[in-house]
Design a protein around this motif. Structure first.
Motif, mmCIF file in Angstrom:
data_model
loop_
_atom_site.group_PDB
_atom_site.id
_atom_site.type_symbol
_atom_site.label_atom_id
_atom_site.label_comp_id
_atom_site.label_asym_id
_atom_site.label_seq_id
_atom_site.Cartn_x
_atom_site.Cartn_y
_atom_site.Cartn_z
ATOM 1 N N ALA A 178 0.860 -1.186 0.000
ATOM 2 C CA ALA A 178 0.000 0.000 0.000
ATOM 3 C C ALA A 178 0.891 1.229 0.000
ATOM 4 N N ASP A 179 1.221 1.713 -1.190
ATOM 5 C CA ASP A 179 2.115 2.862 -1.313
ATOM 6 C C ASP A 179 1.359 4.162 -1.544
ATOM 7 N N TRP A 180 0.111 4.084 -1.951
ATOM 8 C CA TRP A 180 -0.737 5.265 -2.109
ATOM 9 C C TRP A 180 -2.164 4.827 -1.871
ATOM 10 N N ILE A 181 -2.956 5.649 -1.206
ATOM 11 C CA ILE A 181 -4.320 5.261 -0.885
ATOM 12 C C ILE A 181 -5.317 6.305 -1.371
ATOM 13 N N ALA A 182 -6.543 5.848 -1.566
ATOM 14 C CA ALA A 182 -7.680 6.717 -1.847
ATOM 15 C C ALA A 182 -8.845 6.209 -1.020
ATOM 16 N N THR A 183 -9.613 7.105 -0.449
ATOM 17 C CA THR A 183 -10.776 6.723 0.344
ATOM 18 C C THR A 183 -12.044 7.157 -0.375
ATOM 19 N N GLY A 184 -13.081 6.346 -0.261
ATOM 20 C CA GLY A 184 -14.366 6.663 -0.861
ATOM 21 C C GLY A 184 -15.350 5.549 -0.561
ATOM 22 N N LEU A 215 -17.162 4.323 4.545
ATOM 23 C CA LEU A 215 -15.925 4.708 3.884
ATOM 24 C C LEU A 215 -15.044 3.477 3.659
ATOM 25 N N ASP A 216 -14.565 3.310 2.440
ATOM 26 C CA ASP A 216 -13.662 2.229 2.067
ATOM 27 C C ASP A 216 -12.287 2.812 1.749
ATOM 28 N N VAL A 217 -11.281 1.938 1.658
ATOM 29 C CA VAL A 217 -9.915 2.364 1.343
ATOM 30 C C VAL A 217 -9.387 1.513 0.191
ATOM 31 N N ALA A 218 -8.950 2.175 -0.871
ATOM 32 C CA ALA A 218 -8.262 1.513 -1.975
ATOM 33 C C ALA A 218 -6.779 1.862 -1.888
ATOM 34 N N ALA A 219 -5.925 0.868 -2.109
ATOM 35 C CA ALA A 219 -4.477 1.073 -2.028
ATOM 36 C C ALA A 219 -3.828 0.546 -3.300
ATOM 37 N N VAL A 220 -2.807 1.240 -3.755
ATOM 38 C CA VAL A 220 -2.076 0.810 -4.938
ATOM 39 C C VAL A 220 -0.598 0.763 -4.600
ATOM 40 N N SER A 221 0.103 -0.222 -5.159
ATOM 41 C CA SER A 221 1.533 -0.367 -4.909
ATOM 42 C C SER A 221 2.320 0.207 -6.069
ATOM 43 N N HIS A 222 3.605 0.433 -5.842
ATOM 44 C CA HIS A 222 4.448 0.976 -6.904
ATOM 45 C C HIS A 222 4.675 -0.013 -8.032
ATOM 46 N N GLU A 223 4.357 -1.276 -7.792
ATOM 47 C CA GLU A 223 4.469 -2.261 -8.857
ATOM 48 C C GLU A 223 3.164 -2.403 -9.632
ATOM 49 N N GLY A 224 2.132 -1.667 -9.222
ATOM 50 C CA GLY A 224 0.893 -1.656 -9.979
ATOM 51 C C GLY A 224 -0.181 -2.579 -9.475
ATOM 52 N N ALA A 225 -0.063 -3.133 -8.266
ATOM 53 C CA ALA A 225 -1.089 -4.004 -7.716
ATOM 54 C C ALA A 225 -2.071 -3.189 -6.886
ATOM 55 N N GLY A 226 -3.362 -3.502 -6.997
ATOM 56 C CA GLY A 226 -4.386 -2.767 -6.278
ATOM 57 C C GLY A 226 -5.056 -3.612 -5.222
ATOM 58 N N SER A 227 -5.350 -3.018 -4.077
ATOM 59 C CA SER A 227 -6.054 -3.688 -2.988
ATOM 60 C C SER A 227 -7.246 -2.835 -2.575
ATOM 61 N N GLY A 280 12.038 6.930 -15.086
ATOM 62 C CA GLY A 280 12.517 6.271 -13.876
ATOM 63 C C GLY A 280 11.457 5.352 -13.306
ATOM 64 N N SER A 281 11.553 5.075 -12.008
ATOM 65 C CA SER A 281 10.655 4.101 -11.390
ATOM 66 C C SER A 281 9.217 4.572 -11.445
ATOM 67 N N SER A 282 8.309 3.606 -11.557
ATOM 68 C CA SER A 282 6.890 3.930 -11.612
ATOM 69 C C SER A 282 6.395 4.385 -10.249
ATOM 70 N N ILE A 283 5.642 5.459 -10.225
ATOM 71 C CA ILE A 283 5.027 5.964 -9.000
ATOM 72 C C ILE A 283 3.533 6.083 -9.256
ATOM 73 N N TRP A 284 2.769 5.396 -8.425
ATOM 74 C CA TRP A 284 1.334 5.345 -8.610
ATOM 75 C C TRP A 284 0.642 6.300 -7.647
ATOM 76 N N THR A 285 -0.385 6.974 -8.123
ATOM 77 C CA THR A 285 -1.222 7.802 -7.273
ATOM 78 C C THR A 285 -2.677 7.489 -7.599
ATOM 79 N N ALA A 286 -3.570 7.841 -6.685
ATOM 80 C CA ALA A 286 -4.976 7.521 -6.886
ATOM 81 C C ALA A 286 -5.847 8.553 -6.181
ATOM 82 N N ALA A 287 -7.088 8.638 -6.601
ATOM 83 C CA ALA A 287 -8.074 9.505 -5.975
ATOM 84 C C ALA A 287 -9.445 8.895 -6.225
ATOM 85 N N SER A 288 -10.457 9.427 -5.564
ATOM 86 C CA SER A 288 -11.809 8.917 -5.762
ATOM 87 C C SER A 288 -12.769 10.083 -5.911
ATOM 88 N N GLY A 289 -13.935 9.792 -6.465
ATOM 89 C CA GLY A 289 -14.954 10.809 -6.615
ATOM 90 C C GLY A 289 -16.152 10.253 -7.344
#
Length: 433
Positions: free
Chosen positions: A53-59, A67-79, A113-122
């Protein structure tokens, strides 16, 4: 059932590090005892995620009102962690994430360079609840919605490898959702670090129309790193605030037809030691006008008519931080933690003798730019150090309580794919008045 408001003595036990030292209230010139306000967290906890879980979004992704939590890793896996409304979670469907092929991007000359993942909800008007927007800094933006039977559905994918000749989605970061064009549907704005103009990146706005999403490109002469949305000039239209990598702040004024003005500088933060680039838009001083707060402890007080007064907060050498400076001078999150109507600041500190990590609060007051350091630290679970690849959010995970602080704890790495991670939570034990 309303959450209990804990007496100060019990709250100190729950916080595990609560001090009986009073905190000074600059506006009243008096000392506030702990039982005169409620600004305490329960001990931090970790909730495991299948992937890092390297970046999270709540919604509210499944539309059940919690409220739920979505998390994404720098390798591209989502939880996905589905909230029950009582601070607990169940694992939900993993979501797809479209990592681009690094080799092809190197050949195309757009590898950064290395992949950096970000996320948001709406709310984008599809799926059971809120939609999820996932950005891969290799050059992809996915719009996802959770369906009732088929799990996550890909609403639309924007591919920077295909659109690079148009200067689109070269290095997208920091998505945010708002209704920009007055069509009654949520739109998406994305900061793009990829070169789209002379010496700068761009903002891409994905306009939500009945037939899908269109794209509007707004080139900049700076490299944008974080976005915030509010009506800063009182015309009823949401404007875009931009924090760039030099920690300057500017505004793209909404022109009402789906377009934006050129970037207008409004502030140059003077704390440049912060590694992270985060930006919040909220009313700090209670005057009804949105203000801007940067992760470098800098506040731009808005007058509601498009002008700002810049205040550099003197957050140094407090009774708890003396000898233990705030990590990277970085503000972690902003919210009204003690429910007094004024926004408070939460920073991460290291607490002797073992140098463990803890959150320290500075409580807002009715005096503009005045914050009183609360005489307690709240231990966090895990490292919670973060970095520019991670984020902290706030949200009410339980009825009549909160705001709780939720952070990306990480776990795993591109060198060890498939390793699970965790999100961290600091539960606010105050009840809502």
């Amino acid at each position: 059932m309303r959450a209990l408001r804990f007496p100060s003595a019990l709250a100190c036990l729950l916080a595990a590090a609560c001090s009986s030292s009073p905190a000074r209230s600059p506006d009243a010139g008096q000392w506030l005892l702990p039982d005169e306000g409620c600004a305490v967290f329960a001990p931090g906890e970790l909730v495991q995620t299948p992937a890092a879980a390297d970046w999270i979004a709540t919604g509210d992704f499944d539309g059940d009102g919690h409220l739920d939590v979505a998390a994404v890793s720098h390798e591209g896996a989502g939880s996905l962690l589905l909230g029950h409304g009582d601070g607990t979670f169940s694992p939900g469907d993993a979501f797809p994430a479209s990592i681009m092929d690094p080799a092809s991007l190197v050949d195309a000359g757009v590898y950064y360079g290395s992949s950096i993942w970000t996320a948001a909800s709406g709310a984008l008007g599809q799926g059971l609840g809120d939609s999820l927007i996932v950005c891969d800094r290799y050059g992809a933006v996915d719009l996802l919605a959770l369906g009732s039977d088929a799990g996550w559905q890909l609403m639309q994918r924007f591919n920077g490898e295909l659109d690079r000749d148009a200067g689109l989605f070269l290095q997208p970061v920091a998505p945010i959702v708002a209704e920009f064009d007055g069509e009654g549907r949520g739109d998406v704005a994305v900061a793009d670090l990829g070169p789209a103009g002379p010496g700068g990146g761009s903002i891409e706005v994905l306009t939500n129309r009945a037939g899908g999403f269109g794209v509007a490109l707004f080139p900049l002469q700076v490299l944008p790193y974080a976005l915030a949305v509010a009506d800063f000039n009182g015309d009823g239209l949401p404007d875009l605030a931009v924090l760039d990598i030099t920690r300057s702040v500017g505004i793209l004024w909404n022109e009402g037809d789906g377009g934006f003005s050129e970037l207008a500088p409004v502030g140059q933060p003077r704390h440049d030691g912060a590694q992270e680039g985060h930006l919040w838009a909220l009313d700090i001083d209670g005057d009804g006008s949105p203000d801007l707060v940067t992760s470098g402890w800098n506040i731009l007080f808005g007058d509601g008519h498009g002008s700002f007064t810049e205040v550099d907060l003197p957050i140094t050498d407090g009774p708890l931080t003396s000898g233990s400076p705030i990590l990277s001078q970085t503000l972690r999150t902003v919210a009204d933690f003690n429910h007094d109507g004024f926004a408070d600041l939460a920073g991460l500190v290291r607490v002797p003798p073992d140098n463990g990590y803890a959150v320290e609060l500075w409580l807002g007051s009715r005096t503009r730019g005045s914050f009183s350091e609360w005489g307690a630290t709240y231990p966090v679970a895990g490292s919670a150090i973060g970095g520019y690849e991670t984020n902290w959010l706030v949200g009410a995970l339980r009825p009549d309580a909160g705001p709780d602080a939720v952070y990306a704890e990480g776990g795993g790495s591109p060198m060890s794919p498939g390793v699970g991670g965790a999100i961290g939570i600091l539960h606010d034990v105050c009840s809502v008045p």
